[in-house]
Design a protein around this motif. Structure first.
Motif, PDB file in Angstrom:
ATOM      1  N   PRO A   1      -5.970  15.029 -13.953  1.00  0.00           N
ATOM      2  CA  PRO A   1      -5.373  14.972 -15.292  1.00  0.00           C
ATOM      3  C   PRO A   1      -6.404  14.636 -16.371  1.00  0.00           C
ATOM      4  N   LYS A   2      -6.154  15.121 -17.562  1.00  0.00           N
ATOM      5  CA  LYS A   2      -7.073  14.908 -18.673  1.00  0.00           C
ATOM      6  C   LYS A   2      -7.293  13.428 -18.984  1.00  0.00           C
TER       7      LYS A   2
ATOM      8  N   ASP B   1      -4.401   9.657  -1.332  1.00  0.00           N
ATOM      9  CA  ASP B   1      -3.243   9.323  -2.158  1.00  0.00           C
ATOM     10  C   ASP B   1      -3.046  10.374  -3.252  1.00  0.00           C
ATOM     11  N   ASN B   2      -1.784  10.623  -3.587  1.00  0.00           N
ATOM     12  CA  ASN B   2      -1.468  11.620  -4.617  1.00  0.00           C
ATOM     13  C   ASN B   2      -1.940  11.200  -6.007  1.00  0.00           C
ATOM     14  N   ASP B   3      -2.097   9.909  -6.218  1.00  0.00           N
ATOM     15  CA  ASP B   3      -2.521   9.427  -7.542  1.00  0.00           C
ATOM     16  C   ASP B   3      -4.035   9.261  -7.577  1.00  0.00           C
ATOM     17  N   PRO B   4      -4.724   9.883  -8.538  1.00  0.00           N
ATOM     18  CA  PRO B   4      -6.191   9.769  -8.615  1.00  0.00           C
ATOM     19  C   PRO B   4      -6.680   8.339  -8.797  1.00  0.00           C
TER      20      PRO B   4
ATOM     21  N   ARG C   1       0.126   0.330  -5.761  1.00  0.00           N
ATOM     22  CA  ARG C   1      -0.733   0.769  -4.648  1.00  0.00           C
ATOM     23  C   ARG C   1      -2.213   0.553  -4.987  1.00  0.00           C
ATOM     24  N   LYS C   2      -2.563   0.857  -6.218  1.00  0.00           N
ATOM     25  CA  LYS C   2      -3.949   0.688  -6.637  1.00  0.00           C
ATOM     26  C   LYS C   2      -4.375  -0.771  -6.557  1.00  0.00           C
ATOM     27  N   LYS C   3      -3.536  -1.661  -7.063  1.00  0.00           N
ATOM     28  CA  LYS C   3      -3.883  -3.080  -7.037  1.00  0.00           C
ATOM     29  C   LYS C   3      -3.859  -3.632  -5.612  1.00  0.00           C
ATOM     30  N   ALA C   4      -3.002  -3.073  -4.750  1.00  0.00           N
ATOM     31  CA  ALA C   4      -2.979  -3.504  -3.357  1.00  0.00           C
ATOM     32  C   ALA C   4      -4.277  -3.118  -2.657  1.00  0.00           C
ATOM     33  N   VAL C   5      -4.795  -1.922  -2.955  1.00  0.00           N
ATOM     34  CA  VAL C   5      -6.094  -1.511  -2.405  1.00  0.00           C
ATOM     35  C   VAL C   5      -7.187  -2.470  -2.865  1.00  0.00           C
TER      36      VAL C   5
ATOM     37  N   LEU D   1       0.818  -1.207   0.000  1.00  0.00           N
ATOM     38  CA  LEU D   1       0.000   0.000   0.000  1.00  0.00           C
ATOM     39  C   LEU D   1       0.854   1.261   0.000  1.00  0.00           C
ATOM     40  N   ASN D   2       2.121   1.122   0.373  1.00  0.00           N
ATOM     41  CA  ASN D   2       3.047   2.257   0.407  1.00  0.00           C
ATOM     42  C   ASN D   2       4.113   2.163  -0.684  1.00  0.00           C
TER      43      ASN D   2
END
Length: 382
Positions: free
Chosen positions: A246-247, A202-205, A171-175, A163-164
């Motif tokens: 982001p677009k 999280d910083n990543d959308p 991280r996405k797949k761990a969630v 997750l980190n």
């Protein structure tokens, strides 16, 4: 399915070697004129694979092709269980493409209670600790599909550590894996639920979006425990609606609509019967209703979900009026789908504000006017 198509193209056309036999198989299946003809082709293919796949001298490249051909056999409704063990063995390979092929095959072939699962748990554990994030992602895909309640403890610590991870895809797949554990055995991860809250920031959308799925389940089970997140959800939804993501997250020029829909569902639960929580939502819901593009299907989907949210939270007269205006557009549309959405949404709103029904009753009756149905003047409405 897309992974299978990609691997098929790689095998048939890529630098890994072209197999005319494989191309001919796909061509003959595509050109089959009946189910019976297709079955005959597949049965011949099964006999061919049974002869070849157990040959100890089969090159790895050919074995990869045979496993992909087994996937086609199963997709077409036939039994390829004779080759499952070879797919399991391929997950142990050090070559990335072979390992990915093996993982793809076992996740499609096996259920989480299959006898062969025990043979890949150790491989999954090892791959979750790999330095190659693509290997880690392949293992996490398998975790989501194959790990059962009994084997969760074997991989849980490594999934939590991921997750980190520095890579957002990991991280996405761990969630997603942790969410799957919660669905299978809530008690096994009950002490880890705060991780979903953390990933919301999280910083990543993409990671943030993935966390919405488990949070929706948690809020559905116990909304009171997550009331403190209302302001966070509203702030994130506002950023999404204002095109701050982001677009790449846009779909038909709508900003991250699938994230918007999931958040609206969560807010509907959190605001139900709660005046204070609902008060935080009014402004952003009004903005979404004004800004959403009603000329696209995805825009209408967001509008519909917004109306559902407005109908669920503590009532606000301005929002109810705005929602009624959107419903009017739905009911006047030439699209049967939009008319249905309008009727469904209207049914939700009139529970809160019955007078809204009056301005739409003729439009609703028009939806009933088909051949064999009495004239609208014969109906008793609302």
């Amino acid at each position: 399915m897309e992974q299978l198509k990609t691997l098929g193209r790689e095998l048939a056309m890529g630098s890994h070697g072209q197999s005319k036999e494989f191309l001919d198989l796909i061509k003959s299946i595509g050109e089959a004129r009946s189910k019976a003809e297709e079955d005959r082709i597949v049965l011949r293919e099964i006999e061919t694979l049974k002869r070849r796949i157990n040959d100890a001298d089969t090159p790895k490249r050919k074995m990869k092709e045979y496993i992909i051909r087994l996937l086609y056999v199963e997709m077409l409704g036939h039994d390829a269980s004779f080759g499952y063990i070879h797919a399991v063995k391929m997950t142990h390979d050090d070559a990335l493409l072979l390992k990915r092929t093996g993982y793809l095959a076992v996740t499609l072939f096996l259920s989480d209670d299959h006898d062969l699962i025990i043979l890949i748990v150790n491989t999954i554990q090892k791959d979750l600790a790999s330095d190659n994030y693509l290997v880690v992602c392949a293992a996490l895909n398998a975790v989501c599909r194959l790990i059962n309640e009994e084997t969760i403890p074997a991989v849980l610590p490594r999934v939590v550590d991921l997750l980190n991870h520095s890579k957002d895809a990991v991280r996405k797949k761990a969630v997603m894996a942790l969410h799957r554990f919660y669905q299978k055995s809530p008690s096994s991860v009950s002490h880890l639920l705060t991780n979903f809250r953390k990933r919301l920031c999280d910083n990543d959308p993409g990671v943030m979006g993935a966390s919405l799925c488990p949070l929706f389940n948690l809020v559905s089970d116990d909304a009171n425990s997550y009331k403190d997140l209302v302001v966070s959800f509203v702030n994130i939804l506002k950023q999404v609606a204002e095109h701050r993501l982001p677009k790449t997250y846009d779909y038909h020029q709508m900003p991250a609509p699938f994230i918007q829909v999931k958040m609206l569902k969560i807010l509907a639960l959190l605001g139900s019967g709660d005046k204070q929580a609902s008060g935080h939502m009014y402004t952003v819901l009004g903005d979404i209703i004004r800004k959403s593009d009603s000329m696209t299907n995805i825009g209408n989907a967001v509008l519909y979900e917004c109306i559902c949210c407005v109908a669920s939270i503590y009532p606000n007269s301005n929002l109810l009026d705005s929602a009624a205006d959107v419903i009017a557009k739905f009911l006047k549309s030439d699209s049967h789908n939009l008319k249905y959405m309008g009727i469904d949404a209207l049914g939700r709103l009139i529970k809160l504000s019955p007078h809204i029904a009056e301005q739409h009753q003729l439009a609703v009756i028009d939806c009933l006017e088909v051949k064999g149905v009495p004239h609208k003047d014969e109906f008793i409405v609302f």
